[in-house]
Design an enzyme around this catalytic site. Structure first.
Site, PDB file in Angstrom:
ATOM      1  N   ASP A  35      -3.274 -16.111 -21.782  1.00 23.42           N
ATOM      2  CA  ASP A  35      -4.047 -14.924 -21.818  1.00 23.42           C
ATOM      3  C   ASP A  35      -3.001 -13.664 -21.839  1.00 23.42           C
ATOM      4  O   ASP A  35      -2.381 -13.341 -20.856  1.00 23.42           O
ATOM      5  CB  ASP A  35      -5.155 -14.749 -20.808  1.00 23.42           C
ATOM      6  CG  ASP A  35      -6.216 -13.632 -21.049  1.00 23.42           C
ATOM      7  OD1 ASP A  35      -5.588 -12.633 -21.489  1.00 23.42           O
ATOM      8  OD2 ASP A  35      -7.214 -13.960 -20.783  1.00 23.42           O
ATOM      9  N   THR A  65     -10.465 -10.237 -24.443  1.00 26.07           N
ATOM     10  CA  THR A  65     -10.253 -11.501 -24.240  1.00 26.07           C
ATOM     11  C   THR A  65     -11.337 -12.370 -24.898  1.00 26.07           C
ATOM     12  O   THR A  65     -11.211 -13.251 -25.739  1.00 26.07           O
ATOM     13  CB  THR A  65     -10.302 -11.924 -22.628  1.00 26.07           C
ATOM     14  OG1 THR A  65      -9.110 -11.160 -22.028  1.00 26.07           O
ATOM     15  CG2 THR A  65     -10.413 -13.384 -22.433  1.00 26.07           C
ATOM     16  N   ASP A 112      -1.922 -12.106 -18.209  1.00 23.95           N
ATOM     17  CA  ASP A 112      -2.817 -11.089 -18.516  1.00 23.95           C
ATOM     18  C   ASP A 112      -3.178 -10.438 -16.925  1.00 23.95           C
ATOM     19  O   ASP A 112      -3.189  -9.269 -16.675  1.00 23.95           O
ATOM     20  CB  ASP A 112      -4.087 -11.452 -18.848  1.00 23.95           C
ATOM     21  CG  ASP A 112      -5.233 -10.575 -19.082  1.00 23.95           C
ATOM     22  OD1 ASP A 112      -5.082  -9.578 -19.969  1.00 23.95           O
ATOM     23  OD2 ASP A 112      -6.250 -10.540 -18.282  1.00 23.95           O
ATOM     24  N   ASP A 115      -4.467 -14.229 -26.831  1.00 26.12           N
ATOM     25  CA  ASP A 115      -5.678 -13.478 -27.468  1.00 26.12           C
ATOM     26  C   ASP A 115      -5.191 -11.847 -27.695  1.00 26.12           C
ATOM     27  O   ASP A 115      -5.657 -11.605 -28.703  1.00 26.12           O
ATOM     28  CB  ASP A 115      -6.780 -13.309 -26.386  1.00 26.12           C
ATOM     29  CG  ASP A 115      -6.399 -13.153 -25.056  1.00 26.12           C
ATOM     30  OD1 ASP A 115      -5.166 -13.046 -24.739  1.00 26.12           O
ATOM     31  OD2 ASP A 115      -7.278 -12.989 -24.202  1.00 26.12           O
ATOM     32  N   HIS A 116      -4.245 -11.441 -27.131  1.00 28.45           N
ATOM     33  CA  HIS A 116      -3.830  -9.996 -27.249  1.00 28.45           C
ATOM     34  C   HIS A 116      -2.622  -9.838 -26.607  1.00 28.45           C
ATOM     35  O   HIS A 116      -2.108 -10.830 -25.635  1.00 28.45           O
ATOM     36  CB  HIS A 116      -5.159  -9.079 -26.604  1.00 28.45           C
ATOM     37  CG  HIS A 116      -5.446  -9.329 -25.143  1.00 28.45           C
ATOM     38  ND1 HIS A 116      -4.706  -8.919 -24.300  1.00 28.45           N
ATOM     39  CD2 HIS A 116      -6.596 -10.076 -24.712  1.00 28.45           C
ATOM     40  CE1 HIS A 116      -5.106  -9.535 -22.976  1.00 28.45           C
ATOM     41  NE2 HIS A 116      -6.250 -10.060 -23.297  1.00 28.45           N
ATOM     42  N   HIS A 135      -5.728  -3.187 -22.421  1.00 30.70           N
ATOM     43  CA  HIS A 135      -5.591  -3.903 -24.025  1.00 30.70           C
ATOM     44  C   HIS A 135      -7.079  -3.441 -24.187  1.00 30.70           C
ATOM     45  O   HIS A 135      -7.905  -3.195 -23.642  1.00 30.70           O
ATOM     46  CB  HIS A 135      -5.091  -5.197 -23.960  1.00 30.70           C
ATOM     47  CG  HIS A 135      -6.095  -6.108 -23.100  1.00 30.70           C
ATOM     48  ND1 HIS A 135      -7.387  -6.580 -23.642  1.00 30.70           N
ATOM     49  CD2 HIS A 135      -5.774  -6.577 -21.840  1.00 30.70           C
ATOM     50  CE1 HIS A 135      -7.885  -7.309 -22.613  1.00 30.70           C
ATOM     51  NE2 HIS A 135      -6.954  -7.395 -21.498  1.00 30.70           N
TER      52      HIS A 135
END
Length: 477
Positions: free
Chosen positions: A36, A72, A191, A238-239, A339
């Site tokens: 993540d 997420t 994350d 995811d990002h 994010h």
């Protein structure tokens, strides 16, 4: 006596029939791993030998464009459905559905209402409907009952479960008597730390190094279980993450009366639900309130975000510029890393690496979309993909096999009214099928060459025998 050429013919014909069939039915294994918030350039911030080992022996995509909003839950559901957020229905980590009159919040963990998830069908269900088994270790959404189904095997979400224990379960499921052919593995870092200290902090270095060690551990365990050479491993996220600062804060209380609206989702994309009769007042007060805040009426949200065609997107959406933070007031929680921003921004983009028998070696691709992963995995598993917004053609060059043919899909969709239609559906045969066809064709050619040679030799032998007979003198009476 059975003629020799007949034995040869039958043997080769059997081979021609059996070889491609056995290869065509060979079941591929796929493991998708998500770290993540792993931004694309974290690979280069500190030494990451295990990530680079995968890159050298597999494929790497430099820029992956994920979906808006870059959060997420929307992006993890995109990875397993191939759909934009407006189409799969998970439009944010925090949502309100006016039709259901229910809220969905990652923060409060009230995310288990199936109705929020059933605007799409995730990969594990599609795989199981095709007669296969799936396993998931903490992947978002896999512990939710969707369309009356769970993954064949799954771990209910528990952040305290170690990465090593999650890997152990994945290995167990892939090597069981009735093994899975599709696995999902999720890890919360980087994350968590990225939010706490920001991606530019030197404290991120040890976290990235630790994740590299975890990837190395996964590779070691796959090798120990004799899975490494026959499993298609996909490592993604995811990002990304961007650095924030308390000097770049937009405080909504400075512009809006909090009695006039409900804040459904927060920074950096504020989802605003005005109270009845207060829409114009709220919109007008916020529209030009801050130079680093862009405010949209729902119907004016840019098409490129594929975000406005959902009941769960609120009437007013305010989007902060990169690095700016939206708070209702100064007492709200502030994070140094965030994010959710525009998915065109490079700092929002995640990683993508893959290794396995289906993938090329030491190959780098410039770009892909996160919506493309779905059709890629369906291709590898040889299962029929549902309508989606991705494109297999966009990622087929990652594969070592011949590209499959494509046909238009004929299935109907249940996309929200006015939504963008999914891209062309591509019928994807598994790559062993094409290997089988190639080998079968080669064997068939060899068979016919051998048969023709045998027939020619037989004819020559008969002709020689006749010539000898003619040369003998007639018996005298």
């Amino acid at each position: 006596m059975i003629p020799e050429f007949l034995v040869v013919s039958c043997t080769l014909a059997a081979l021609c029939h059996s070889v491609p069939l056995s290869l065509q039915t060979e079941q591929q294994k796929v493991l998708v791993v998500s770290f993540d918030g792993f931004r694309w350039d974290y690979l280069y911030k500190v030494p990451t030998p295990h990530f680079h080992y995968v890159m050298k022996n597999g494929v790497h995509v430099k820029q992956v464009t994920n979906v808006f909003i870059t959060k997420t839950y929307p992006n993890h559901y995109t990875l397993v459905t191939g759909l934009f957020a407006e189409n799969h229905g998970i439009v944010a980590n925090d949502m309100f559905d006016p039709v259901l009159n229910k809220s969905f919040s990652l923060e409060h963990m009230n995310i288990y209402d199936s109705k929020f998830w059933e605007e799409a069908t995730p990969l594990w269900i599609t795989n199981q409907r095709a007669g296969h088994a799936s396993g998931a270790a903490m992947w978002p959404g896999t512990d939710v009952k969707i369309h009356e189904s769970y993954p064949t095997h799954y771990l209910p979400y528990n952040e305290s479960v170690s990465f090593e224990d999650r890997v152990a379960k994945i290995i167990e499921w892939f090597t069981a008597k009735d093994p899975i052919n599709l696995g999902f593995l999720y890890w919360e870092e980087p994350d968590d730390t990225g939010h706490d200290v920001g991606p530019d902090s030197p404290l991120m270095g040890p976290v990235i190094s630790d994740i590299d060690h975890k990837l190395g551990y996964l590779i070691k365990m796959l090798k120990k279980a004799k899975l490494w050479n026959n499993i298609n491993l996909i490592v993604t996220s995811d990002h990304g993450m961007t650095q924030c600062s308390k000097e770049r804060v937009i405080e909504l209380d400075q512009y809006l009366d909090k009695e006039h609206y409900t804040l459904i989702d927060h920074s950096p994309v504020a989802a605003i639900l005005p109270k009845e009769g207060k829409f114009n007042e709220v919109y007008d007060a916020l529209a030009n309130a801050h130079p680093n805040l862009t405010v949209y009426k729902k119907e004016e949200i840019p098409e490129r975000w594929h975000y406005k065609h959902s009941d769960r997107v609120q009437p007013i959406v305010a989007v902060a510029d990169e690095g700016w933070y939206i708070l209702q007031n100064k007492s709200d929680e502030f994070l140094l890393g965030n994010h959710g921003y525009d998915n065109a921004l490079a700092e929002m983009h995640p990683i993508f690496l893959a290794h396995g028998p289906a993938f090329r070696k030491n190959f780098t691709k410039e770009a892909m979309n996160s919506t493309d992963l779905y059709s890629l995995v369906c291709h590898l598993l040889n299962v029929t993909a549902l309508p989606h917004n991705g494109s297999f053609r966009n990622v087929q060059d990652l594969l070592s096999s011949a590209a499959p043919k494509a046909i238009p899909y004929t299935q109907s969709t249940t996309l929200p009214l006015g939504s963008a239609k999914p891209g062309e559906y591509e019928q994807e045969e598994s790559y062993p099928y094409y290997i089988g066809i190639s080998l079968g064709s080669l064997i068939a050619i060899v068979f016919f060459v051998v048969l023709i040679k045998h027939l020619i030799r037989s004819q020559m032998h008969t002709l020689q025998y006749m010539q000898v007979e003619v040369a003998q003198p007639l018996l005298q009476a």
